[in-house]
Design an enzyme around this catalytic site. Sequence first.
Site, mmCIF file in Angstrom:
data_model
loop_
_atom_site.group_PDB
_atom_site.id
_atom_site.type_symbol
_atom_site.label_atom_id
_atom_site.label_comp_id
_atom_site.label_asym_id
_atom_site.label_seq_id
_atom_site.Cartn_x
_atom_site.Cartn_y
_atom_site.Cartn_z
ATOM 1 N N LYS A 206 -104.009 -27.199 43.398
ATOM 2 C CA LYS A 206 -102.905 -27.206 44.362
ATOM 3 C C LYS A 206 -102.624 -28.634 44.839
ATOM 4 O O LYS A 206 -101.478 -29.102 44.783
ATOM 5 C CB LYS A 206 -103.261 -26.301 45.552
ATOM 6 C CG LYS A 206 -102.098 -26.084 46.498
ATOM 7 C CD LYS A 206 -102.518 -25.267 47.692
ATOM 8 C CE LYS A 206 -102.625 -26.165 48.883
ATOM 9 N NZ LYS A 206 -102.978 -25.501 50.121
ATOM 10 N N ASP A 224 -99.636 -21.870 47.076
ATOM 11 C CA ASP A 224 -100.378 -21.731 48.334
ATOM 12 C C ASP A 224 -100.253 -20.275 48.795
ATOM 13 O O ASP A 224 -99.833 -19.406 48.037
ATOM 14 C CB ASP A 224 -99.840 -22.721 49.380
ATOM 15 C CG ASP A 224 -98.466 -22.317 49.895
ATOM 16 O OD1 ASP A 224 -97.805 -21.476 49.236
ATOM 17 O OD2 ASP A 224 -98.046 -22.812 50.946
#
Length: 298
Positions: A206, A224
């Site tokens: 991420k 996310d």
Amino acid sequence: MPRKSPRSRRTAARKARVPGTSRPRATPGRGRAAVRARTRANVRSAAAGHGAAHAGRTPAARRPGPKRTPAASLRGLPRPRRRTPSADPARLEALLAALDALYPDAKCALDHRNPLELLIATILSAQCTDERVNRVTPALFARFPDAKSFAAATPEELETLIRSTGFFRNKARSIRECCAAIVAKHGGEVPRTLEELTALPGVGRKTANVVLGNAYGIPGLVVDTHVTRLAHRLGLTREKDAVKIEFALMPIVPRERWTRFSHWLILHGRRVCIARKPRCSACALLAHCPRIGVTVSQ
Ligand code: SF4
């Protein structure tokens, strides 16, 4: 008088029973006759079409109850689907166009001036709001302007500066170790590939995708909590794991839109498709959304 053997005592007891009467039982209704009677009743019930398995269950008890009415907040909206619809290119294109129209200026909410600042801000944003990170970073970047100074920082000073972002000890360690690796292996420059970025301590896919997409302009799909929730509700994937979601979205979202697509879903997740009670009745994506898993909305 000679003592009787147990066998002869049993025989005497059998002979004493009155002919034509059944042996008394401890639990009434458990005899063979009772079982045979129940079996006959079940067979008759099955022949009448009521199912034989459960004696005592009346046809009325098996009748379907009244139809459940949806909650007031869901009336008038299309019914949520339980299954993920197949990836329909036309629907996806309509979805992307609607998101683009909704959030034409979508961009990274973390303030930064270079890849290193974005990397540090992204590490700090774990379990913390972007607004809070943006309040902390100006003083932090003024005190530590490059990877070398971050790597040489004392834990105490770094922890003091980032304390309000939460989990400050772990974050301080990640930042120092990550910057030490950047200095040692990359000459102080934040690397430009996913493999090199994810090899840094404290940097996952991420964070790496945030840096690639927003600092280097290399498309990266950031997954996310908002992207996870919306990808599921919008029927884009059934996966629950962030990495699997990223790989499921890669082939269906055009590569050049990966970074913006992440921003769109994050913004829509924050403003409209909120976790507990999505605002479906006011959502511009309603016509393209199967609302998978949505049970309550507003
Ligand atoms: S708010 Fe409702 S209609 Fe809009 S994307 Fe979320 S689940 Fe779909």
